[in-house]
Design a protein around this motif. Sequence first.
Motif: not given
Length: 123
Positions: A5-8, A20-22, A77, A79, A95, A115, A117
């Motif tokens: 799950v990616e974010s950022g 970015l984080s995964c 995680t 990055y 990711c 998915q 980002t």
Amino acid sequence: QVQLVESGGGSVQSGGSLRLSCAASGYTYNNNCMGWFRQAPGKEREGVAAIASHGSTSYADSVKGRFTISQDNAKKTLYLQMNSLKPEDTAVYYCASRSGVYCVLRALDYTYWGQGTQVTVSS
């Protein structure tokens, strides 16, 4: 079942930075590669950076010196620190993970994907 799950992601001006984080679950970090890929509209997915479980890294020429990939094994995680961003860095960033110790930047080699980002860099 591996989940990534990616974010950022977000929107920044040229010259700005994003991280970015995964977050990985159902995953073990031994003898695995994790990578960041990106895909811009109308273009093929391209490798950005990869890191092996033992720590070796590889980067696309277009991001060397600007992007840094790292991982926190305890937090599971991944990055991607992105500095000096350019408009041409605009893309959806993914990711991905695969088993193995030689971490090439080839999307077909990776088994599990997040998915994505969106990263948008304006001039």
